[in-house]
Design a protein around this motif. Structure first.
Motif: not given
Ligand code: TRP
Length: 348
Positions: A332-343, A345-348
Protein backbone atom coordinates in the motif's frame (compact mmCIF):
# COMPACT_ATOMS: atom_id res chain seq x y z
CA UNK A 1 -2.29 10.46 12.87
CA UNK A 2 -1.98 6.84 13.83
CA UNK A 3 0.48 5.59 16.41
CA UNK A 4 2.52 2.88 14.78
CA UNK A 5 5.62 1.07 16.00
CA UNK A 6 8.20 -0.60 13.84
CA UNK A 7 11.39 -2.09 15.13
CA UNK A 8 13.57 -5.11 14.59
CA UNK A 9 16.79 -7.01 15.03
CA UNK A 10 19.36 -8.61 12.80
CA UNK A 11 19.30 -12.39 13.09
CA UNK A 12 23.04 -12.86 13.62
CA UNK A 13 22.86 -14.52 17.03
CA UNK A 14 20.62 -15.22 19.98
CA UNK A 15 19.43 -12.10 21.79
CA UNK A 16 21.12 -11.17 25.05
CA UNK A 17 20.24 -9.10 28.11
CA UNK A 18 21.63 -5.97 26.41
CA UNK A 19 18.94 -6.35 23.74
CA UNK A 20 16.42 -7.00 26.49
CA UNK A 21 16.94 -3.84 28.54
CA UNK A 22 17.89 -1.74 25.49
CA UNK A 23 14.73 -2.37 23.53
CA UNK A 24 12.89 -5.67 23.94
CA UNK A 25 11.47 -5.06 27.42
CA UNK A 26 10.15 -1.67 26.28
CA UNK A 27 8.60 -3.07 23.13
CA UNK A 28 6.58 -5.54 25.13
CA UNK A 29 5.38 -2.76 27.47
CA UNK A 30 4.40 -0.59 24.50
CA UNK A 31 2.70 -3.53 22.81
CA UNK A 32 0.61 -4.11 25.94
CA UNK A 33 -0.03 -0.41 26.66
CA UNK A 34 -2.95 -0.24 24.24
CA UNK A 35 -1.63 3.11 23.00
CA UNK A 36 -0.57 1.88 19.59
CA UNK A 37 -2.73 1.19 16.59
CA UNK A 38 -0.20 -1.23 15.15
CA UNK A 39 3.05 -2.85 16.25
CA UNK A 40 5.43 -4.35 13.68
CA UNK A 41 8.49 -6.29 14.72
CA UNK A 42 10.84 -7.30 11.95
CA UNK A 43 13.56 -9.92 11.79
CA UNK A 44 16.04 -8.05 9.59
CA UNK A 45 17.56 -10.94 7.65
CA UNK A 46 18.28 -8.88 4.52
CA UNK A 47 20.14 -6.36 6.64
CA UNK A 48 22.01 -9.18 8.42
CA UNK A 49 23.12 -10.40 4.99
CA UNK A 50 24.75 -7.05 4.21
CA UNK A 51 27.69 -8.13 6.34
CA UNK A 52 27.04 -11.88 6.40
CA UNK A 53 26.31 -12.49 2.71
CA UNK A 54 28.97 -15.23 2.78
CA UNK A 55 27.18 -17.02 5.61
CA UNK A 56 23.49 -17.47 4.77
CA UNK A 57 23.22 -20.54 7.01
CA UNK A 58 24.00 -18.43 10.04
CA UNK A 59 21.33 -15.87 9.19
CA UNK A 60 18.75 -18.54 8.46
CA UNK A 61 19.42 -20.44 11.68
CA UNK A 62 19.22 -17.30 13.77
CA UNK A 63 15.78 -16.33 12.45
CA UNK A 64 14.41 -19.15 14.60
CA UNK A 65 16.48 -18.07 17.60
CA UNK A 66 15.36 -14.45 17.42
CA UNK A 67 11.72 -15.43 16.91
CA UNK A 68 11.92 -17.66 20.02
CA UNK A 69 13.54 -14.84 22.00
CA UNK A 70 10.72 -12.49 20.95
CA UNK A 71 7.97 -14.88 21.94
CA UNK A 72 9.71 -15.74 25.21
CA UNK A 73 9.89 -12.06 26.19
CA UNK A 74 6.20 -11.57 25.60
CA UNK A 75 5.89 -10.25 22.07
CA UNK A 76 2.51 -11.64 21.13
CA UNK A 77 1.50 -12.37 17.53
CA UNK A 78 -2.10 -11.56 18.51
CA UNK A 79 -1.01 -7.99 19.24
CA UNK A 80 2.09 -7.50 17.09
CA UNK A 81 2.89 -8.41 13.51
CA UNK A 82 6.17 -10.31 13.58
CA UNK A 83 7.70 -10.80 10.13
CA UNK A 84 10.80 -11.50 8.06
CA UNK A 85 12.31 -8.58 6.16
CA UNK A 86 13.38 -10.39 2.98
CA UNK A 87 9.85 -11.62 2.45
CA UNK A 88 8.69 -8.04 1.89
CA UNK A 89 10.16 -7.32 -1.53
CA UNK A 90 8.53 -3.87 -1.60
CA UNK A 91 11.24 -2.79 0.85
CA UNK A 92 13.95 -3.20 -1.77
CA UNK A 93 11.99 -1.14 -4.28
CA UNK A 94 11.50 1.66 -1.76
CA UNK A 95 15.22 1.51 -0.95
CA UNK A 96 16.07 2.01 -4.62
CA UNK A 97 14.00 5.20 -4.84
CA UNK A 98 15.28 6.55 -1.53
CA UNK A 99 18.89 6.10 -2.67
CA UNK A 100 18.40 9.10 -4.97
CA UNK A 101 17.90 11.24 -1.88
CA UNK A 102 21.15 10.34 -0.09
CA UNK A 103 24.75 11.10 -0.94
CA UNK A 104 27.72 8.81 -0.53
CA UNK A 105 29.36 11.38 1.75
CA UNK A 106 26.30 11.39 4.00
CA UNK A 107 26.35 7.60 4.33
CA UNK A 108 30.06 7.61 5.13
CA UNK A 109 29.47 10.20 7.86
CA UNK A 110 26.91 8.06 9.71
CA UNK A 111 28.64 7.44 13.06
CA UNK A 112 27.30 3.91 13.52
CA UNK A 113 28.29 2.89 9.99
CA UNK A 114 31.67 4.57 10.48
CA UNK A 115 32.38 2.59 13.64
CA UNK A 116 31.27 -0.64 11.98
CA UNK A 117 33.42 -0.01 8.91
CA UNK A 118 36.44 0.47 11.13
CA UNK A 119 35.71 -2.69 13.05
CA UNK A 120 35.21 -4.75 9.89
CA UNK A 121 38.38 -3.59 8.19
CA UNK A 122 36.95 -3.46 4.66
CA UNK A 123 39.79 -1.14 3.67
CA UNK A 124 39.06 0.41 0.28
CA UNK A 125 36.57 -2.32 -0.65
CA UNK A 126 33.36 -1.46 1.13
CA UNK A 127 30.42 -3.51 -0.17
CA UNK A 128 27.68 -1.18 -1.43
CA UNK A 129 25.02 -3.21 0.32
CA UNK A 130 26.63 -2.59 3.66
CA UNK A 131 27.13 1.12 3.17
CA UNK A 132 23.54 1.64 2.14
CA UNK A 133 21.85 -0.32 4.91
CA UNK A 134 20.68 2.90 6.60
CA UNK A 135 18.69 3.64 3.44
CA UNK A 136 17.10 0.22 3.54
CA UNK A 137 16.33 0.78 7.21
CA UNK A 138 14.47 3.95 6.18
CA UNK A 139 12.40 1.78 3.85
CA UNK A 140 11.65 -0.61 6.72
CA UNK A 141 10.36 2.19 8.91
CA UNK A 142 8.48 4.24 6.32
CA UNK A 143 6.83 1.26 4.61
CA UNK A 144 4.78 0.80 7.77
CA UNK A 145 4.26 4.53 8.39
CA UNK A 146 5.84 4.04 11.79
CA UNK A 147 6.13 7.14 13.96
CA UNK A 148 7.72 5.32 16.90
CA UNK A 149 10.84 3.19 16.74
CA UNK A 150 11.99 1.68 20.05
CA UNK A 151 15.69 0.96 19.63
CA UNK A 152 19.06 1.04 21.35
CA UNK A 153 21.20 4.15 21.36
CA UNK A 154 23.41 2.94 18.51
CA UNK A 155 20.42 3.23 16.17
CA UNK A 156 19.95 7.00 16.59
CA UNK A 157 22.00 7.84 13.48
CA UNK A 158 19.72 5.51 11.48
CA UNK A 159 16.67 7.39 12.67
CA UNK A 160 18.29 10.72 11.82
CA UNK A 161 18.99 9.42 8.32
CA UNK A 162 15.40 8.22 8.01
CA UNK A 163 14.02 11.60 9.02
CA UNK A 164 16.22 13.34 6.44
CA UNK A 165 15.04 11.04 3.67
CA UNK A 166 11.39 11.48 4.68
CA UNK A 167 11.71 15.29 4.68
CA UNK A 168 13.46 15.26 1.37
CA UNK A 169 10.90 12.88 -0.18
CA UNK A 170 7.89 14.81 1.12
CA UNK A 171 9.47 18.10 0.01
CA UNK A 172 10.04 16.85 -3.52
CA UNK A 173 6.99 14.69 -4.14
CA UNK A 174 4.42 15.91 -1.63
CA UNK A 175 3.44 14.75 1.87
CA UNK A 176 3.55 10.95 1.65
CA UNK A 177 5.84 9.51 4.32
CA UNK A 178 5.76 9.76 8.11
CA UNK A 179 8.74 11.10 10.10
CA UNK A 180 9.72 8.58 12.77
CA UNK A 181 11.13 9.19 16.22
CA UNK A 182 13.28 6.87 18.31
CA UNK A 183 12.23 5.74 21.75
CA UNK A 184 15.22 5.05 24.00
CA UNK A 185 15.25 3.50 27.47
CA UNK A 186 14.85 6.10 30.22
CA UNK A 187 17.30 4.35 32.54
CA UNK A 188 20.86 5.35 31.50
CA UNK A 189 22.28 1.95 32.45
CA UNK A 190 20.01 0.34 29.88
CA UNK A 191 21.25 2.45 26.97
CA UNK A 192 24.36 0.40 26.50
CA UNK A 193 24.79 -2.50 28.85
CA UNK A 194 28.51 -3.35 29.15
CA UNK A 195 29.80 -6.91 28.68
CA UNK A 196 30.41 -9.17 31.66
CA UNK A 197 34.13 -8.45 31.09
CA UNK A 198 33.62 -4.69 31.50
CA UNK A 199 33.99 -3.95 27.77
CA UNK A 200 31.72 -1.17 26.52
CA UNK A 201 29.33 -3.44 24.66
CA UNK A 202 28.03 -6.97 24.81
CA UNK A 203 29.06 -8.75 21.70
CA UNK A 204 28.97 -12.33 20.62
CA UNK A 205 32.50 -12.16 19.22
CA UNK A 206 33.87 -10.96 22.57
CA UNK A 207 32.12 -13.80 24.42
CA UNK A 208 30.91 -11.40 27.11
CA UNK A 209 27.13 -11.81 26.81
CA UNK A 210 24.45 -13.27 29.01
CA UNK A 211 21.85 -14.70 26.65
CA UNK A 212 18.12 -14.83 27.27
CA UNK A 213 18.37 -18.56 26.62
CA UNK A 214 21.26 -19.23 29.05
CA UNK A 215 20.71 -21.98 31.63
CA UNK A 216 20.61 -21.18 35.35
CA UNK A 217 24.14 -22.59 35.71
CA UNK A 218 25.50 -20.51 32.82
CA UNK A 219 23.98 -17.35 34.29
CA UNK A 220 25.49 -18.08 37.67
CA UNK A 221 28.92 -18.87 36.23
CA UNK A 222 28.90 -15.67 34.15
CA UNK A 223 27.72 -13.45 37.01
CA UNK A 224 30.16 -14.90 39.53
CA UNK A 225 33.12 -14.32 37.20
CA UNK A 226 32.13 -10.79 36.18
CA UNK A 227 34.61 -7.97 35.98
CA UNK A 228 34.19 -5.45 38.80
CA UNK A 229 36.40 -2.60 40.03
CA UNK A 230 40.03 -3.73 39.56
CA UNK A 231 41.14 -1.38 42.38
CA UNK A 232 38.71 -2.89 44.86
CA UNK A 233 41.12 -5.54 46.09
CA UNK A 234 40.42 -5.89 49.80
CA UNK A 235 36.85 -5.84 51.12
CA UNK A 236 37.75 -2.73 53.12
CA UNK A 237 38.90 -0.81 50.01
CA UNK A 238 36.51 1.87 48.74
CA UNK A 239 35.05 0.73 45.42
CA UNK A 240 33.75 2.33 42.23
CA UNK A 241 30.12 1.63 41.24
CA UNK A 242 30.00 3.79 38.10
CA UNK A 243 32.20 1.76 35.75
CA UNK A 244 31.48 -1.47 37.51
CA UNK A 245 29.28 -3.78 35.41
CA UNK A 246 27.84 -5.56 38.46
CA UNK A 247 26.34 -2.28 39.63
CA UNK A 248 25.32 -1.22 36.13
CA UNK A 249 23.41 -4.52 35.77
CA UNK A 250 21.78 -3.98 39.17
CA UNK A 251 20.77 -0.51 37.97
CA UNK A 252 19.17 -2.05 34.90
CA UNK A 253 17.46 -5.02 36.56
CA UNK A 254 16.99 -4.69 40.31
CA UNK A 255 13.99 -3.30 42.16
CA UNK A 256 13.43 -2.48 45.83
CA UNK A 257 11.44 -5.73 46.10
CA UNK A 258 14.55 -7.66 45.10
CA UNK A 259 16.33 -6.08 48.07
CA UNK A 260 13.52 -7.08 50.42
CA UNK A 261 13.69 -10.64 49.15
CA UNK A 262 17.42 -11.23 48.82
CA UNK A 263 19.33 -8.60 50.84
CA UNK A 264 16.96 -7.01 53.37
CA UNK A 265 19.76 -5.29 55.29
CA UNK A 266 19.76 -2.71 52.47
CA UNK A 267 16.57 -0.81 51.58
CA UNK A 268 17.60 -0.27 48.00
CA UNK A 269 20.41 -0.07 45.47
CA UNK A 270 21.47 3.41 46.60
CA UNK A 271 22.31 2.07 50.06
CA UNK A 272 24.26 -0.83 48.61
CA UNK A 273 26.20 1.51 46.32
CA UNK A 274 27.00 3.85 49.20
CA UNK A 275 28.42 0.94 51.22
CA UNK A 276 30.56 -0.25 48.31
CA UNK A 277 31.87 3.25 47.68
CA UNK A 278 32.83 3.80 51.30
CA UNK A 279 34.50 0.37 51.59
CA UNK A 280 33.64 -2.73 53.57
CA UNK A 281 31.44 -4.49 51.02
CA UNK A 282 32.85 -7.46 49.14
CA UNK A 283 32.27 -8.24 45.45
CA UNK A 284 30.94 -11.71 46.24
CA UNK A 285 28.00 -10.30 48.16
CA UNK A 286 27.12 -7.99 45.28
CA UNK A 287 27.44 -10.82 42.78
CA UNK A 288 25.29 -13.17 44.84
CA UNK A 289 22.54 -10.55 44.84
CA UNK A 290 22.96 -9.93 41.12
CA UNK A 291 22.75 -13.66 40.47
CA UNK A 292 19.42 -13.85 42.36
CA UNK A 293 18.05 -10.89 40.41
CA UNK A 294 19.16 -12.28 37.05
CA UNK A 295 17.84 -15.76 37.82
CA UNK A 296 14.47 -14.33 38.84
CA UNK A 297 14.28 -12.19 35.70
CA UNK A 298 15.48 -14.75 33.19
CA UNK A 299 13.87 -17.95 34.46
CA UNK A 300 10.34 -17.19 33.18
CA UNK A 301 11.78 -16.09 29.83
CA UNK A 302 13.85 -19.28 29.52
CA UNK A 303 10.90 -21.52 30.42
CA UNK A 304 8.62 -19.83 27.91
CA UNK A 305 11.35 -20.12 25.29
CA UNK A 306 11.65 -23.87 25.93
CA UNK A 307 7.88 -24.24 25.51
CA UNK A 308 7.83 -22.40 22.16
CA UNK A 309 10.90 -24.34 20.97
CA UNK A 310 8.90 -27.58 21.19
CA UNK A 311 6.86 -26.56 18.16
CA UNK A 312 9.10 -24.82 15.62
CA UNK A 313 6.70 -25.36 12.69
CA UNK A 314 4.18 -23.24 14.62
CA UNK A 315 6.79 -20.51 15.05
CA UNK A 316 7.48 -20.49 11.31
CA UNK A 317 3.76 -20.48 10.54
CA UNK A 318 3.42 -17.40 12.76
CA UNK A 319 6.28 -15.71 10.85
CA UNK A 320 4.69 -16.61 7.53
CA UNK A 321 1.34 -15.15 8.53
CA UNK A 322 3.00 -12.01 9.90
CA UNK A 323 5.02 -11.61 6.73
CA UNK A 324 1.88 -11.82 4.59
CA UNK A 325 0.22 -9.07 6.62
CA UNK A 326 3.36 -6.93 6.45
CA UNK A 327 3.62 -7.38 2.71
CA UNK A 328 0.11 -5.99 2.21
CA UNK A 329 0.87 -2.91 4.27
CA UNK A 330 4.20 -2.26 2.54
CA UNK A 331 2.50 -2.73 -0.84
CA UNK A 332 0.00 0.00 0.00
CA UNK A 333 2.77 2.44 0.93
CA UNK A 334 4.75 1.55 -2.18
CA UNK A 335 1.70 2.40 -4.33
CA UNK A 336 1.46 5.79 -2.64
CA UNK A 337 5.18 6.39 -3.17
CA UNK A 338 4.95 5.51 -6.86
CA UNK A 339 1.97 7.76 -7.29
CA UNK A 340 3.77 10.64 -5.59
CA UNK A 341 6.79 10.02 -7.84
CA UNK A 342 4.53 9.95 -10.91
CA UNK A 343 5.57 6.44 -11.91
CA UNK A 344 2.13 4.90 -11.45
CA UNK A 345 1.74 4.62 -15.24
CA UNK A 346 -0.84 1.89 -15.31
CA UNK A 347 -2.67 2.79 -12.12
CA UNK A 348 -1.96 0.89 -8.92
N1 TRP B 1 19.67 -2.10 12.58
C1 TRP B 1 18.90 -2.86 13.54
C2 TRP B 1 19.88 -3.71 14.34
O1 TRP B 1 21.03 -3.78 14.02
C3 TRP B 1 17.87 -3.76 12.89
C4 TRP B 1 16.87 -3.02 12.05
C5 TRP B 1 16.69 -3.13 10.72
C6 TRP B 1 15.91 -2.05 12.51
N2 TRP B 1 15.71 -2.32 10.29
C7 TRP B 1 15.20 -1.65 11.36
C8 TRP B 1 15.61 -1.50 13.74
C9 TRP B 1 14.20 -0.67 11.43
C10 TRP B 1 14.61 -0.54 13.81
C11 TRP B 1 13.91 -0.12 12.67
O2 TRP B 1 19.48 -4.35 15.28
Amino acid sequence: MKNIILTGDRPTGKLHIGHYVGSLRRRVELQNSGKFDKVYVMIADAQALTDNFDNPDKVRANITEVALDYLACGLDPQKSTIFIQSHIEQLTELTFYYMNLVTLARLERNPTVKAELKQKNFGGSIPMGFLTYPVSQTADITAFKANTVPVGEDQLPMLEQAREIVRSFNGLYGETLVEPKAVLPENKSCLRLPGTDGMAKMSKSLGNCIYLSDSADEIKRKVMSMYTDPNHIKVTDPGDTKNNPTFIYLDAFSTDEHFQRYLPEYANLEELKAHYERGGLGDMKVKRLLNEVMQETLEPIRLKREEFAKDLPAVWEMLKKGSEVAREVAGQTLSEVKKAMKIDYFGV
